[in-house]
Every structure is written in C-alpha cells, then in structure tokens.
Design an enzyme around this catalytic site. Sequence first.
Site, PDB file in Angstrom:
ATOM      1  N   SER A 139       0.838  -1.205   0.000  1.00 56.98           N
ATOM      2  CA  SER A 139       0.000   0.000   0.000  1.00 56.98           C
ATOM      3  C   SER A 139       0.869   1.251   0.000  1.00 56.98           C
ATOM      4  CB  SER A 139      -0.875   0.017   1.261  1.00 56.98           C
ATOM      5  OG  SER A 139      -1.566   1.244   1.378  1.00 56.98           O
ATOM      6  N   TYR A 152      -0.964  -0.518  10.967  1.00 57.18           N
ATOM      7  CA  TYR A 152      -1.247  -0.770   9.547  1.00 57.18           C
ATOM      8  C   TYR A 152      -0.093  -0.258   8.680  1.00 57.18           C
ATOM      9  CZ  TYR A 152      -3.632  -1.012   5.042  1.00 57.18           C
ATOM     10  OH  TYR A 152      -3.964  -1.312   3.733  1.00 57.18           O
TER      11      TYR A 152
HETATM   12  N1  LIG Z   1      -8.983  -0.614  -0.022  1.00 59.57           N
HETATM   13  C1  LIG Z   1      -7.914   0.164  -0.055  1.00 59.57           C
HETATM   14  O1  LIG Z   1      -8.015   1.418  -0.099  1.00 59.57           O
HETATM   15  C2  LIG Z   1      -6.538  -0.436  -0.093  1.00 59.57           C
HETATM   16  C3  LIG Z   1      -5.461   0.402  -0.428  1.00 59.57           C
HETATM   17  C4  LIG Z   1      -4.173  -0.130  -0.457  1.00 59.57           C
HETATM   18  C5  LIG Z   1      -3.982  -1.472  -0.170  1.00 59.57           C
HETATM   19  N2  LIG Z   1      -5.054  -2.262   0.166  1.00 59.57           N
HETATM   20  C6  LIG Z   1      -4.795  -3.657   0.481  1.00 59.57           C
HETATM   21  O2  LIG Z   1      -5.489  -4.467  -0.445  1.00 59.57           O
HETATM   22  C7  LIG Z   1      -5.783  -5.740   0.149  1.00 59.57           C
HETATM   23  C8  LIG Z   1      -7.254  -6.067  -0.079  1.00 59.57           C
HETATM   24  O3  LIG Z   1      -8.050  -5.125   0.639  1.00 59.57           O
HETATM   25  P1  LIG Z   1      -9.540  -4.739   0.213  1.00 59.57           P
HETATM   26  O4  LIG Z   1      -9.596  -3.283   0.207  1.00 59.57           O
HETATM   27  O5  LIG Z   1      -9.949  -5.499  -1.002  1.00 59.57           O
HETATM   28  O6  LIG Z   1     -10.337  -5.232   1.513  1.00 59.57           O
HETATM   29  P2  LIG Z   1     -11.440  -6.338   1.775  1.00 59.57           P
HETATM   30  O7  LIG Z   1     -12.540  -6.261   0.790  1.00 59.57           O
HETATM   31  O8  LIG Z   1     -11.756  -6.217   3.222  1.00 59.57           O
HETATM   32  O9  LIG Z   1     -10.669  -7.709   1.491  1.00 59.57           O
HETATM   33  C9  LIG Z   1      -9.764  -8.277   2.380  1.00 59.57           C
HETATM   34  C10 LIG Z   1      -9.533  -9.718   1.988  1.00 59.57           C
HETATM   35  O10 LIG Z   1      -8.579 -10.264   2.919  1.00 59.57           O
HETATM   36  C11 LIG Z   1      -9.096 -11.485   3.404  1.00 59.57           C
HETATM   37  N3  LIG Z   1      -8.651 -11.733   4.784  1.00 59.57           N
HETATM   38  C12 LIG Z   1      -8.691 -10.890   5.846  1.00 59.57           C
HETATM   39  N4  LIG Z   1      -8.297 -11.531   6.954  1.00 59.57           N
HETATM   40  C13 LIG Z   1      -7.999 -12.804   6.573  1.00 59.57           C
HETATM   41  C14 LIG Z   1      -7.565 -13.951   7.270  1.00 59.57           C
HETATM   42  N5  LIG Z   1      -7.337 -13.940   8.588  1.00 59.57           N
HETATM   43  N6  LIG Z   1      -7.374 -15.104   6.575  1.00 59.57           N
HETATM   44  C15 LIG Z   1      -7.602 -15.144   5.240  1.00 59.57           C
HETATM   45  N7  LIG Z   1      -8.000 -14.084   4.524  1.00 59.57           N
HETATM   46  C16 LIG Z   1      -8.209 -12.941   5.190  1.00 59.57           C
HETATM   47  C17 LIG Z   1     -10.606 -11.334   3.367  1.00 59.57           C
HETATM   48  O11 LIG Z   1     -11.219 -12.619   3.276  1.00 59.57           O
HETATM   49  P3  LIG Z   1     -12.022 -13.333   4.480  1.00 59.57           P
HETATM   50  O12 LIG Z   1     -12.587 -12.267   5.368  1.00 59.57           O
HETATM   51  O13 LIG Z   1     -13.048 -14.163   3.774  1.00 59.57           O
HETATM   52  O14 LIG Z   1     -11.007 -14.203   5.164  1.00 59.57           O
HETATM   53  C18 LIG Z   1     -10.798 -10.560   2.071  1.00 59.57           C
HETATM   54  O15 LIG Z   1     -10.879 -11.448   0.987  1.00 59.57           O
HETATM   55  C19 LIG Z   1      -5.378  -5.604   1.623  1.00 59.57           C
HETATM   56  O16 LIG Z   1      -4.118  -6.195   1.810  1.00 59.57           O
HETATM   57  C20 LIG Z   1      -5.309  -4.105   1.837  1.00 59.57           C
HETATM   58  O17 LIG Z   1      -4.449  -3.779   2.886  1.00 59.57           O
HETATM   59  C21 LIG Z   1      -6.317  -1.771   0.192  1.00 59.57           C
END
Ligand SMILES: NC(=O)c1ccc[n+]([C@@H]2O[C@H](COP(=O)([O-])OP(=O)(O)OC[C@H]3O[C@@H](n4cnc5c(N)ncnc54)[C@H](OP(=O)(O)O)[C@@H]3O)[C@@H](O)[C@H]2O)c1
Length: 245
Positions: A139, A152
């Site tokens: 990120s 984070y």
């Molecule tokens: N959204 C943003 O603005 C943003 C910006 C930069 C980077 N990111 C990064 O992008 C990635 C995806 O985020 P997102 O925004 O798409 O959020 P999201 O919709 O909340 O997705 C998070 C994913 O991680 C999985 N996860 C969380 N805890 C887990 C665990 N203990 N075991 C297995 N899987 C787990 C969840 O699946 P389950 O709950 O089904 O396990 C879900 O599929 C993250 O690493 C986040 O830090 C996001």
Amino acid sequence: MAAFRTAAVIGASTGIGAEMVRQLAAEGVRVAAVSRRLPELEALQAACGGPEKVLVYAHDVKNYDEAPGLFDRIVADLGGLDCLIYNAGIMPRVEESEYNFGKDREIIEVNLLGAMAWFNPAGAFMEARRAGTLVGISSVAGDRGRRGNPAYHTSKAALTTYLEALRNRLFRYGVHVVTVKPGPVSTAMTEGLKLPLIIPVEEAARGAIALAKGGTGEGYVPIAWKPIMLTIRHVPSVIFRRTNI
Ligand SMILES: NC(=O)c1ccc[n+]([C@@H]2O[C@H](COP(=O)([O-])OP(=O)(O)OC[C@H]3O[C@@H](n4cnc5c(N)ncnc54)[C@H](OP(=O)(O)O)[C@@H]3O)[C@@H](O)[C@H]2O)c1
C-alpha cells in the site's frame, strides 16, 4: 509480459482479491481462491464459471502451519503454479488516542506474518522451478508512518521491505517478485472513510494484474501515486509530524 496459466489469490473473498480472481478467470487463467469465508468464495466461483475456472479453499492466514500443506495441495489441484498473489489484509479502525495491542497484533499477523507463511513455500517452489511470479498487495500506506493507524503503516512498510528482499534473493533464479502499492480503493475496508483519489475496485485489480504480468519491482496503482509519494516521502519528519498527509 508473463502469461499466467495458473494463479492463486490469498485473500480472495471480497474487494480487490475477488476482483483479481474475476479478471484472471475471465482471461482463461485457472485460479485458486483462498480466504476464510467459504460462502463468498463459492459465490465467486459460480460467478466465474464454476470449478473448471476457479477452485476455492477456506483458510485463515493466521493458521500459519496450514500454509505449506495447502500450498502443495493447490499446486497439485491446478497442475502447477505460475503466480501467487498475497492480498489478505485488514485495517481495523483505530482512534487517534487508542493504544490497542490486540488490534496491532492482528494487523501484523494477517498483513505480514500470513504473507511470510505463504511466500516461503511459494518462493522455494518457484526457485526450484526457476520460474514464477510472487505478488504482494502492499500500500501507499507503507511509504510513510502516519499518525492514524501505526500498526497498519508498519505492516505495509514491512511487507514492502520483505518483498524487496525476496526479489533480491530470487531474481537470479528468474523468479519475479512484484510489490503493488494501491492508493485508496473503494472496498469494504474503506467504507465510510473520506479518502483522496479513491478508485473503483475494477481499476485497482486491473492495475495489480498488469504489474504482476510486467514482473518488474514495485508499482503504484494508479500511477499518479508515484510522484505524490515521492514528494511525501521527502517531507522532513519535523514538518511531517505537524501535518496529516
Ligand atoms: N482498499 C484500499 O483502499 C486499499 C489500499 C491499499 C492497499 N489495500 C490492500 O489491499 C488488500 C485487499 O483489501 P480490500 O480493500 O480489497 O479489503 P477487503 O474487501 O476487506 O478484502 C480483504 C480480503 O482479505 C481477506 N482476509 C482478511 N483476513 C484474513 C484472514 N485472517 N485469513 C484469510 N483471509 C483474510 C478477506 O477474506 P475473508 O474475510 O473471507 O477471510 C478478504 O478477501 C489488503 O491487503 C489491503 O491492505 C487496500
């Protein structure tokens, strides 16, 4: 540009991970989708055309000991593995005067230690094959320690450094290690937050897959974050601490 036949997405049930599974499957890549919520994974599998296109596995990345065995099972089920994407991540809300070790620990466990648990067997497998691509979804948050959510920012900074070290270790074997640094993306993680330059999940997934196929080092999604973060990284600490950028 790499052409993947097979890929695994760890953290695939919602958001950027689910969208990467959709886009990869639509291109004809056979994908293993891994995360805790099986009903969401099964709905994704059905939407992508069934088990011929997407295989699903329920797994909590905090169960580190399960990762090597599940990795081997995925390789066997897919008949190989060209690309592994570690996308699992959490960003619980943290108040500015909240000092909560429980939240901090879980952020590090999911965002960093889970990644290491998966990249170790995947790195060994790809080093032995002299081929493959490892991708970590880090990120822009890892580029600077901001005051809002220290753990984070730490998890993403550490993930970025870990991926750089893996890249330096594996490049001599022809294995690519790619760090994707998205800016804000509209997903469950950012719901209700007012964030600048927020992009739809489709754009984020498309950008991440393009960087994975390109196979070169680190990249921002969208690219506009590159000059922004270059500037922010150079703001002296004595000024940075007085701002909220
Ligand atoms: N959204 C943003 O603005 C943003 C910006 C930069 C980077 N990111 C990064 O992008 C990635 C995806 O985020 P997102 O925004 O798409 O959020 P999201 O919709 O909340 O997705 C998070 C994913 O991680 C999985 N996860 C969380 N805890 C887990 C665990 N203990 N075991 C297995 N899987 C787990 C969840 O699946 P389950 O709950 O089904 O396990 C879900 O599929 C993250 O690493 C986040 O830090 C996001």
